[in-house]
Write an enzyme that holds these catalytic residues in place. Structure first.
Site, short mmCIF file in Angstrom:
data_model
loop_
_atom_site.label_atom_id
_atom_site.label_comp_id
_atom_site.label_asym_id
_atom_site.label_seq_id
_atom_site.Cartn_x
_atom_site.Cartn_y
_atom_site.Cartn_z
N PHE A 85 0.87 -1.18 0.00
CA PHE A 85 0.00 0.00 0.00
C PHE A 85 0.90 1.23 0.00
O PHE A 85 1.40 1.66 1.04
CB PHE A 85 -0.90 0.00 1.24
CG PHE A 85 -2.09 0.91 1.14
CD1 PHE A 85 -3.35 0.41 0.84
CD2 PHE A 85 -1.97 2.28 1.35
CE1 PHE A 85 -4.46 1.24 0.76
CE2 PHE A 85 -3.06 3.12 1.27
CZ PHE A 85 -4.32 2.60 0.97
N ASP A 99 -1.75 6.94 6.29
CA ASP A 99 -1.86 5.69 7.03
C ASP A 99 -0.50 5.25 7.57
O ASP A 99 0.52 5.35 6.89
CB ASP A 99 -2.42 4.62 6.08
CG ASP A 99 -2.95 3.40 6.79
OD1 ASP A 99 -2.60 3.20 7.96
OD2 ASP A 99 -3.73 2.67 6.17
N ASN A 138 -3.55 12.19 -4.45
CA ASN A 138 -2.55 11.19 -4.09
C ASN A 138 -2.46 10.12 -5.17
O ASN A 138 -3.47 9.72 -5.75
CB ASN A 138 -2.92 10.51 -2.77
CG ASN A 138 -2.88 11.45 -1.58
OD1 ASN A 138 -1.83 11.82 -1.09
ND2 ASN A 138 -4.06 11.85 -1.11
N PHE A 177 -10.83 7.93 -0.72
CA PHE A 177 -10.30 6.74 -0.05
C PHE A 177 -10.02 5.62 -1.05
O PHE A 177 -10.92 5.17 -1.76
CB PHE A 177 -11.29 6.25 1.00
CG PHE A 177 -11.36 7.12 2.22
CD1 PHE A 177 -10.73 6.75 3.40
CD2 PHE A 177 -12.03 8.33 2.19
CE1 PHE A 177 -10.79 7.56 4.53
CE2 PHE A 177 -12.10 9.15 3.31
CZ PHE A 177 -11.47 8.76 4.48
#
Length: 348
Positions: free
Chosen positions: A27, A80, A129, A329
């Site tokens: 990720f 995150d 992003n 998200f």
């Protein structure tokens, strides 16, 4: 609506299963500010690659290293901990020399770039992003491949991810207690988390209702419509519906759903009636955001990943790359691909 299992899918419920974040390297998030730093000014911008560190912790360490109060360090968004992320930090250092960040020893972090800028970096002041995800243990390559094609063409619901609601939905539980005056919330960060979670749950509930009624791509009279890529919106008038529907189909416009607060929803006529009905049962959270004078806002119902591409590493692992605008998200994309997937919780 905080339980993602209750939210409606755009492309139907997935049947394939798989895992996300088997390792942090599965990720990867790279921040896109949308502008080039000035190269001079009283703000020092530091681009950091981090693994296993949350944003607030790195901000605290940078403040300590530069001998600054924590309030002098800012950033454009939270990233995150359970990932490899690249993001910018901003240190307010007027009249001071730029520190030598090559001597910063912080496990899990590497300083990639240091420059100067004239304006402070604030929450939300980024374009988006870039994501690189690796989905592993995929049970059905053919189905996931077909869904990737659908997502690239038609997008996904713009749901807020489970991160917004805290570990096991704790942020919403605390928000309801706060709304009912069963607890007092003094910490500014916690107040912000609980209010954001409340608005996000209500937004998700309206979006899910539009999908359930197959109206995610149908303009209703009184809808609040947004120019694609813009924040402003306008209300759909009865005599403009045909023209507006054509513009929506062409990708020029997007339908929005409410982020309720202390003010009107923004919609009128049929759309307003639809949203008020969809928000049935959320009176407690709605009363909280009104009481706390949170400003009402709107957010697009659908999310369209850009620059989307994918490559299968083998029959059970696929690397997926895409770009999303700020505030979106990546897990909402994965949710349309896999029936269930391993993910990391984010708490307060």
């Amino acid at each position: 609506m905080e339980n993602s299992e209750q939210l409606v899918w755009l492309h139907g419920e997935p049947q394939a299963t798989g895992s996300l974040k088997s390792a942090a390297e599965d990720f990867v998030v790279v921040e896109d500010l949308g502008f080039q730093p000035d190269g001079d000014g009283e703000q020092v911008l530091v681009r950091v690659r981090k693994r296993g560190c949350n944003t607030q912790f790195v901000a605290e360490m940078l403040a300590k290293f530069a001998r600054l109060p924590l309030r002098a360090v800012s950033y454009a968004g939270l990233k995150d901990r359970h990932a490899v992320t690249e993001q910018w930090f901003c240190l307010h250092m007027p009249g001071k020399d730029t520190p030598d960040f090559s001597t910063l020893a912080l496990e899990g972090c590497d300083v990639l770039e240091v420059t100067r800028h004239r304006r402070k970096l604030r929450i939300g002041t980024l374009r988006g992003n870039h994501f690189t995800l690796v989905l592993r243990q995929v049970s059905d390559r053919r189905e996931v491949d077909a869904r990737l094609v659908l997502i690239a063409a038609n997008g996904v619901p713009n749901y807020f991810g489970s991160q917004r609601f805290g570990r096991n939905g704790n942020n919403l539980e605390q928000a309801r207690l706060w709304a009912n005056n069963e607890i007092r919330v003094k910490e500014r960060n916690k107040r912000s988390f609980y209010l954001s979670a409340s608005r996000s749950a209500m937004f998700n509930q309206v979006v899910s209702a539009r999908l359930a009624g197959e109206q995610a791509k149908t303009v209703l009279c009184g809808d609040a419509l947004q120019l694609t890529g813009r924040g402003s919106w306008f209300v759909a008038k009865p005599d403009e519906l045909e023209t507006l529907q054509a513009r929506l189909d062409a990708g020029e416009l997007q339908i929005t759903a409410p982020l309720p607060g202390d003010g009107e929803l923004g919609t009128q006529d049929d759309a307003r009636a639809f949203e008020e009905l969809a928000l049935t049962g959320q009176e407690t959270l709605w009363s909280l955001v009104k009481r706390e004078r949170v400003e009402s806002a709107r957010r697009a119902v659908l999310l369209y990943p850009q620059q989307m591409c994918w490559e299968w590493q083998d029959d059970t692992a696929v690397e997926v790359k895409f770009w999303l605008p700020a505030g979106s998200f990546a897990t909402s994309v994965v949710r349309e691909l896999l029936q269930s997937f391993q993910d990391a919780d984010i708490g307060v």
